[in-house]
Enzyme design. Structure first.
Site, PDB file in Angstrom:
ATOM      1  CE1 TYR A   1      63.542 -68.025  38.435  1.00 22.33           C
ATOM      2  CE2 TYR A   1      64.734 -67.911  40.249  1.00 22.33           C
ATOM      3  CZ  TYR A   1      63.944 -68.437  39.784  1.00 22.33           C
ATOM      4  OH  TYR A   1      63.372 -69.467  40.041  1.00 22.33           O
TER       5      TYR A   1
ATOM      6  CB  VAL B   1      58.204 -72.921  46.432  1.00 22.02           C
ATOM      7  CG1 VAL B   1      59.065 -74.008  45.904  1.00 22.02           C
ATOM      8  CG2 VAL B   1      58.912 -71.493  46.203  1.00 22.02           C
TER       9      VAL B   1
ATOM     10  CE1 TYR C   1      60.146 -76.607  38.302  1.00 24.86           C
ATOM     11  CE2 TYR C   1      58.415 -76.855  40.117  1.00 24.86           C
ATOM     12  CZ  TYR C   1      59.032 -75.987  39.256  1.00 24.86           C
ATOM     13  OH  TYR C   1      59.125 -74.679  39.443  1.00 24.86           O
TER      14      TYR C   1
ATOM     15  CB  SER D   1      58.342 -71.661  40.025  1.00 22.87           C
ATOM     16  OG  SER D   1      59.525 -71.937  40.381  1.00 22.87           O
TER      17      SER D   1
ATOM     18  CE  LYS E   1      61.423 -71.273  37.882  1.00 22.98           C
ATOM     19  NZ  LYS E   1      61.485 -72.632  38.649  1.00 22.98           N
TER      20      LYS E   1
HETATM   21  O1  DON Z   1      64.110 -70.032  42.377  1.00 16.76           O
HETATM   22  C1  DON Z   1      63.581 -70.300  43.309  1.00 16.76           C
HETATM   23  O2  DON Z   1      64.005 -71.575  44.184  1.00 16.76           O
HETATM   24  C2  DON Z   1      62.180 -69.907  43.642  1.00 16.76           C
HETATM   25  N1  DON Z   1      62.161 -68.443  43.494  1.00 16.76           N
HETATM   26  C3  DON Z   1      61.157 -70.500  43.027  1.00 16.76           C
HETATM   27  C4  DON Z   1      61.010 -71.980  42.964  1.00 16.76           C
HETATM   28  C5  DON Z   1      59.595 -72.627  42.790  1.00 16.76           C
HETATM   29  O3  DON Z   1      58.899 -71.977  42.788  1.00 16.76           O
HETATM   30  C6  DON Z   1      59.601 -73.926  42.747  1.00 16.76           C
HETATM   31  N2  DON Z   1      58.180 -74.418  42.508  1.00 16.76           N
HETATM   32  N3  DON Z   1      57.527 -75.208  42.835  1.00 16.76           N
END
Ligand code: DON
Length: 339
Positions: A208, A278, A260, A82, A85
């Site tokens: 994405y 993540v 978040y 993430s 982003k």
């Molecule tokens: O879209 C997703 O769920 C993952 N590629 C990225 C989510 C993420 O990194 C949330 N962060 N803490």
């Protein structure tokens, strides 16, 4: 020549960084002090991420003058997830400008988890902000390009400019997430049904998913953060990646949404814009001073690295980085001298 007054005002920060040797010692101390922290769990909803060593821990600080301080596993590469982003948002903002992106994607916190479907429904199909999955997929769809392939090339080139080196796709992470991302497919299709994605929603999701699988180190994150801290100039390459105005917008979004539903706590404890991923990465930006990159795979229940947050909170305090901190202005006391 245009002068960006807001950028000039933002330079009124609370003090200078300590000397090189002190920053060096404090980065080592951040790593040492936070190593005993073993709270949190490694993400496994993207199956391959579960193979991470929970003990990996890296802290890296890049000053806006290009000096880098490191401690721990700074050579271990992991998927950016993430954190991408933030930088894809900056690239889109550079192309479309402040108003268009604010209107199409939004800037407000959902107060809900990063992959919430309900948040979309509660807001009449509006993705709310570019740091949650819905807003990020819609943001990726806005990257200029005549095909998903061209959009992907633009993202790799743009994020590599932020890092100051060519970033590579982790094919295993990309495949693992592609095969298990039913929830993101639902989010993309739902946004599509509300007319919130210009291109094919599943094409946008694929780009994405790839951007999330780019490999970085904690030092890459520090340098990427330092670029946002330095008016868009990469402190290692000296190249202007985005404008100072785009950095200001991106940092405001990160302050409000980077952790978040935990963004309030994050801002209260750390007082800086930041973004988590993540795989355990964490980038934090002290405007005009440093970018901080941390990596440790154990996460809290909102998906933020536990050790990374601890180490960043420590560094924010000892380096005097909190943007809400101030000292009483001496002007009032000395008024007679200057009037
Ligand atoms: O879209 C997703 O769920 C993952 N590629 C990225 C989510 C993420 O990194 C949330 N962060 N803490």
């Amino acid at each position: 020549m245009d002068v960006d007054v807001q950028d000039v005002v933002q330079r009124a920060y609370t003090g200078d960084l300590p000397h090189w040797s002190e920053v060096e010692a404090l980065v080592t101390a951040a790593h040492r002090r936070c190593t005993p922290e073993t709270g949190g769990v490694v993400a496994d909803y993207i199956p391959v991420l579960a193979a991470a060593d929970p003990e990996w821990f890296a802290v890296s600080v890049a000053e806006v003058n290009g000096t880098v301080h490191t401690a721990g596993d700074v050579d271990v590469e992991f998927s950016i997830q993430s954190i991408s982003k933030a930088f894809v948002y900056a690239l889109v903002c550079q192309h479309y400008g402040h108003e268009v992106v604010a209107e199409r994607i939004g800037v407000n916190n959902t107060g809900l988890p990063f992959n919430s479907v309900i948040a979309i429904e509660l807001n009449n199909g509006h993705p709310m902000n570019p740091m949650v999955n819905a807003g990020a997929i819609a943001t990726t769809a806005l990257i200029p390009g005549r095909s998903p392939g061209e959009q992907w090339d633009a993202i790799v080139a743009g994020l590599s400019e932020f890092a100051g080196r060519p970033l590579q796709l982790d094919e295993t992470v990309y495949q693992s997430e592609s095969q298990t991302n039913q929830r993101n497919r639902a989010i993309a299709q739902l946004l599509g049904s509300y007319g919130r994605i210009e291109s094919d929603p599943l094409d946008a999701l694929d780009v994405y998913t790839r951007q999330c699988a780019l490999r970085v180190t904690a030092t890459d994150l520090a340098v990427m953060g330092a670029t946002l801290a330095d008016g868009g100039v990469n402190p290692i390459t000296g190249r202007q990646v985005v404008s100072a105005g785009v950095c200001r917008d991106a940092l405001a979004i990160l302050a409000a949404n980077g952790a978040y539903e935990r963004s309030g706590e994050w801002l209260f404890e750390i007082g800086l814009p930041g973004k988590s991923g993540v795989a355990g990465g964490l980038v934090t930006i002290a405007p005009g001073k440093v970018g901080i990159g941390c990596f440790s795979p154990r996460l809290d229940d909102a998906g933020n690295s536990v050790r990374g947050q601890r180490a960043t909170a420590y560094l924010s305090r000892v380096l005097g980085l909190n943007i809400f901190a101030s000292h009483a202005h001496t002007l009032a006391a000395n008024r007679k001298d200057i009037l």
